[in-house]
Design a protein around this motif. Structure first.
Motif, PDB file in Angstrom:
ATOM      1  N   SER A  40       0.801  -1.224   0.000  1.00  0.00           N
ATOM      2  CA  SER A  40       0.000   0.000   0.000  1.00  0.00           C
ATOM      3  C   SER A  40       0.834   1.275   0.000  1.00  0.00           C
ATOM      4  O   SER A  40       0.474   2.252  -0.655  1.00  0.00           O
ATOM      5  N   LEU A  41       1.923   1.281   0.752  1.00  0.00           N
ATOM      6  CA  LEU A  41       2.718   2.507   0.895  1.00  0.00           C
ATOM      7  C   LEU A  41       3.968   2.516   0.036  1.00  0.00           C
ATOM      8  O   LEU A  41       4.733   3.490   0.068  1.00  0.00           O
ATOM      9  N   GLY A  42       4.208   1.463  -0.719  1.00  0.00           N
ATOM     10  CA  GLY A  42       5.386   1.430  -1.586  1.00  0.00           C
ATOM     11  C   GLY A  42       6.689   1.544  -0.825  1.00  0.00           C
ATOM     12  O   GLY A  42       7.677   2.077  -1.340  1.00  0.00           O
ATOM     13  N   GLY A  43       6.693   1.064   0.422  1.00  0.00           N
ATOM     14  CA  GLY A  43       7.897   1.108   1.242  1.00  0.00           C
ATOM     15  C   GLY A  43       8.093   2.409   1.990  1.00  0.00           C
ATOM     16  O   GLY A  43       9.050   2.549   2.758  1.00  0.00           O
ATOM     17  N   MET A  44       7.211   3.361   1.813  1.00  0.00           N
ATOM     18  CA  MET A  44       7.352   4.673   2.436  1.00  0.00           C
ATOM     19  C   MET A  44       6.786   4.667   3.853  1.00  0.00           C
ATOM     20  O   MET A  44       5.617   4.306   4.051  1.00  0.00           O
ATOM     21  N   THR A  45       7.586   5.071   4.821  1.00  0.00           N
ATOM     22  CA  THR A  45       7.100   5.171   6.199  1.00  0.00           C
ATOM     23  C   THR A  45       7.295   6.573   6.781  1.00  0.00           C
ATOM     24  O   THR A  45       6.943   6.810   7.935  1.00  0.00           O
ATOM     25  N   ASP A  46       7.844   7.500   5.995  1.00  0.00           N
ATOM     26  CA  ASP A  46       7.937   8.891   6.436  1.00  0.00           C
ATOM     27  C   ASP A  46       6.635   9.606   6.101  1.00  0.00           C
ATOM     28  O   ASP A  46       5.826   9.133   5.291  1.00  0.00           O
ATOM     29  N   LYS A  47       6.413  10.750   6.723  1.00  0.00           N
ATOM     30  CA  LYS A  47       5.142  11.452   6.557  1.00  0.00           C
ATOM     31  C   LYS A  47       4.856  11.794   5.103  1.00  0.00           C
ATOM     32  O   LYS A  47       3.782  11.470   4.578  1.00  0.00           O
ATOM     33  N   ASP A  48       5.793  12.441   4.424  1.00  0.00           N
ATOM     34  CA  ASP A  48       5.548  12.874   3.045  1.00  0.00           C
ATOM     35  C   ASP A  48       5.317  11.689   2.116  1.00  0.00           C
ATOM     36  O   ASP A  48       4.410  11.714   1.278  1.00  0.00           O
ATOM     37  N   GLY A  49       6.119  10.650   2.284  1.00  0.00           N
ATOM     38  CA  GLY A  49       5.980   9.481   1.428  1.00  0.00           C
ATOM     39  C   GLY A  49       4.673   8.748   1.662  1.00  0.00           C
ATOM     40  O   GLY A  49       4.007   8.314   0.711  1.00  0.00           O
ATOM     41  N   ALA A  50       4.299   8.604   2.937  1.00  0.00           N
ATOM     42  CA  ALA A  50       3.060   7.895   3.259  1.00  0.00           C
ATOM     43  C   ALA A  50       1.841   8.674   2.787  1.00  0.00           C
ATOM     44  O   ALA A  50       0.893   8.091   2.243  1.00  0.00           O
ATOM     45  N   ILE A  51       1.842   9.986   2.982  1.00  0.00           N
ATOM     46  CA  ILE A  51       0.719  10.801   2.521  1.00  0.00           C
ATOM     47  C   ILE A  51       0.612  10.756   1.006  1.00  0.00           C
ATOM     48  O   ILE A  51      -0.497  10.676   0.443  1.00  0.00           O
ATOM     49  N   ALA A  52       1.746  10.796   0.309  1.00  0.00           N
ATOM     50  CA  ALA A  52       1.717  10.698  -1.155  1.00  0.00           C
ATOM     51  C   ALA A  52       1.106   9.372  -1.599  1.00  0.00           C
ATOM     52  O   ALA A  52       0.310   9.322  -2.548  1.00  0.00           O
ATOM     53  N   ALA A  53       1.449   8.286  -0.896  1.00  0.00           N
ATOM     54  CA  ALA A  53       0.887   6.971  -1.216  1.00  0.00           C
ATOM     55  C   ALA A  53      -0.613   6.946  -0.930  1.00  0.00           C
ATOM     56  O   ALA A  53      -1.395   6.388  -1.713  1.00  0.00           O
ATOM     57  N   PHE A  54      -1.024   7.540   0.183  1.00  0.00           N
ATOM     58  CA  PHE A  54      -2.438   7.628   0.545  1.00  0.00           C
ATOM     59  C   PHE A  54      -3.219   8.366  -0.537  1.00  0.00           C
ATOM     60  O   PHE A  54      -4.291   7.907  -0.988  1.00  0.00           O
ATOM     61  N   GLU A  55      -2.706   9.506  -0.959  1.00  0.00           N
ATOM     62  CA  GLU A  55      -3.407  10.312  -1.959  1.00  0.00           C
ATOM     63  C   GLU A  55      -3.436   9.626  -3.317  1.00  0.00           C
ATOM     64  O   GLU A  55      -4.454   9.681  -4.035  1.00  0.00           O
ATOM     65  N   ALA A  56      -2.345   8.946  -3.680  1.00  0.00           N
ATOM     66  CA  ALA A  56      -2.313   8.225  -4.954  1.00  0.00           C
ATOM     67  C   ALA A  56      -3.301   7.063  -4.942  1.00  0.00           C
ATOM     68  O   ALA A  56      -3.973   6.782  -5.948  1.00  0.00           O
ATOM     69  N   HIS A  57      -3.401   6.392  -3.806  1.00  0.00           N
ATOM     70  CA  HIS A  57      -4.343   5.284  -3.675  1.00  0.00           C
ATOM     71  C   HIS A  57      -5.773   5.780  -3.850  1.00  0.00           C
ATOM     72  O   HIS A  57      -6.557   5.191  -4.617  1.00  0.00           O
ATOM     73  N   GLU A  58      -6.121   6.842  -3.156  1.00  0.00           N
ATOM     74  CA  GLU A  58      -7.478   7.360  -3.265  1.00  0.00           C
ATOM     75  C   GLU A  58      -7.782   7.819  -4.684  1.00  0.00           C
ATOM     76  O   GLU A  58      -8.889   7.591  -5.203  1.00  0.00           O
ATOM     77  N   ALA A  59      -6.818   8.454  -5.340  1.00  0.00           N
ATOM     78  CA  ALA A  59      -7.027   8.904  -6.721  1.00  0.00           C
ATOM     79  C   ALA A  59      -7.262   7.719  -7.649  1.00  0.00           C
ATOM     80  O   ALA A  59      -8.111   7.777  -8.553  1.00  0.00           O
ATOM     81  N   ALA A  60      -6.532   6.638  -7.425  1.00  0.00           N
ATOM     82  CA  ALA A  60      -6.685   5.450  -8.272  1.00  0.00           C
ATOM     83  C   ALA A  60      -8.057   4.821  -8.088  1.00  0.00           C
ATOM     84  O   ALA A  60      -8.701   4.391  -9.061  1.00  0.00           O
ATOM     85  N   VAL A  61      -8.514   4.756  -6.855  1.00  0.00           N
ATOM     86  CA  VAL A  61      -9.841   4.179  -6.591  1.00  0.00           C
ATOM     87  C   VAL A  61     -10.922   5.027  -7.248  1.00  0.00           C
ATOM     88  O   VAL A  61     -11.815   4.509  -7.938  1.00  0.00           O
ATOM     89  N   LYS A  62     -10.844   6.330  -7.080  1.00  0.00           N
ATOM     90  CA  LYS A  62     -11.849   7.227  -7.657  1.00  0.00           C
ATOM     91  C   LYS A  62     -11.843   7.160  -9.178  1.00  0.00           C
ATOM     92  O   LYS A  62     -12.909   7.218  -9.817  1.00  0.00           O
ATOM     93  N   ALA A  63     -10.656   7.024  -9.768  1.00  0.00           N
ATOM     94  CA  ALA A  63     -10.556   6.984 -11.228  1.00  0.00           C
ATOM     95  C   ALA A  63     -11.095   5.678 -11.816  1.00  0.00           C
ATOM     96  O   ALA A  63     -11.467   5.628 -12.990  1.00  0.00           O
ATOM     97  N   ALA A  64     -11.157   4.640 -10.997  1.00  0.00           N
ATOM     98  CA  ALA A  64     -11.545   3.317 -11.497  1.00  0.00           C
ATOM     99  C   ALA A  64     -13.052   3.161 -11.661  1.00  0.00           C
ATOM    100  O   ALA A  64     -13.500   2.241 -12.343  1.00  0.00           O
ATOM    101  N   TYR A  65     -13.835   4.069 -11.044  1.00  0.00           N
ATOM    102  CA  TYR A  65     -15.281   3.898 -11.050  1.00  0.00           C
ATOM    103  C   TYR A  65     -15.978   5.164 -11.538  1.00  0.00           C
ATOM    104  O   TYR A  65     -15.672   6.259 -11.066  1.00  0.00           O
TER     105      TYR A  65
END
Length: 211
Positions: free
Chosen positions: A135-160
Motif C-alpha cells: 500500500s505505501l510502496g515502502g514509504m514510512t515517512d510522513k511525506d511518502g506515506a501521505i503521497a501513497a495515501f493520496e495516490a491510492h485514493e485517486a486510483a480508486v476514484k478513477a476506477a469507477y
C-alpha cells in the motif's frame, strides 16, 4: 456467501465504524484486520498467498458479506474482480488527519524494533508486506506515506464512474451509506469507535493473547 460490499479505504479511515455499520445493515459479518489477527492460523497463510499472487478470495472471505480495512484495501482491484457485483466504498478522511492517526497507531506497531510476541510474528510480517510494502510502496515517512495515501485514493476514484463508488467519511453517518446500499436508515446512531486509545487497548489484548 459472496461479498456484497467492498471498501478500498486504508486503515484509520473509520474502518471499524464502517465494519460495525455494515454488519448492522447487512446482518452478516464484515471482514476487517481484526478478523485476521483473531483468526491468524487460518487467515495469515491465505493473505501471504495473496501477496504472492496466489489468492483464494473465496476462502479468505468465506462467511463474510462485506470487507473493509487492510488487508482488503491493498487488493481492492483484485477483490472486486473476484466479486464484480459488490458495491464499492472508499472510506476516507483528510490526508493529514489520516497520517496523524496512522503514525500514532498502526505504524509504530509495525516498526517496533523489539518485535512482536511469538504468537503475532507471522501476522506482523504479513501486515508489513501488505501495508508498508504493497500500500505505501515502502514509504514510512510522513511525506511518502501521505503521497501513497493520496495516490491510492485517486486510483480508486478513477476506477469507477460516478454513481459506482461511495466516498464516505465517518462523519457522513448513515444517510449516504444507506442510500448507496438501498437500505433503510437505522434509528440508532452511526457507530463511532476505534479511537487511538481504543486501538492501543485492542492491540494490548492481542499482544497479551488468550489468558
Amino acid at each position: 456467501m459472496s461479498l456484497k460490499v467492498i471498501s478500498a479505504g486504508f486503515g484509520r479511515t473509520g474502518t471499524m465504524s464502517l465494519k460495525l455499520a455494515l454488519e448492522q445493515l447487512l446482518g452478516a459479518p464484515c471482514h476487517h484486520m481484526e478478523e485476521v489477527v483473531k483468526n491468524g492460523p487460518e487467515q495469515v497463510p491465505l493473505w501471504n498467498d495473496a501477496v504472492d499472487g496466489k489468492a483464494d478470495w473465496n476462502a479468505i472471505y468465506d462467511g463474510f458479506s462485506s470487507a473493509v480495512d487492510w488487508p482488503t484495501a491493498a487488493f481492492w482491484r483484485d477483490v472486486h474482480a473476484a466479486f464484480p457485483e459488490a458495491k464499492m466504498i472508499l472510506s476516507t478522511r483528510s490526508a493529514e488527519s489520516w497520517w496523524k492517526s496512522f503514525s500514532n497507531t498502526i505504524l509504530p506497531s509495525l516498526l517496533d524494533e523489539r518485535g512482536p510476541p511469538p504468537h503475532l510474528q507471522g501476522w506482523i510480517e504479513m501486515v508489513k508486506k501488505v501495508v508498508i510494502g504493497r500500500s505505501l510502496g515502502g514509504m514510512t515517512d510522513k511525506d511518502g506515506a501521505i503521497a501513497a495515501f493520496e495516490a491510492h485514493e485517486a486510483a480508486v476514484k478513477a476506477a469507477y464512474p460516478e454513481g459506482r463508488l461511495l466516498v464516505h467519511e465517518a462523519k457522513d453517518g448513515w444517510e449516504p451509506l444507506c442510500a448507496f446500499l438501498g437500505v433503510p436508515v437505522p434509528d440508532t446512531p452511526y457507530p463511532r469507535t476505534n479511537s487511538t486509545d481504543e486501538f492501543h487497548e485492542l492491540m494490548k489484548s492481542f499482544v497479551e493473547g488468550p489468558q
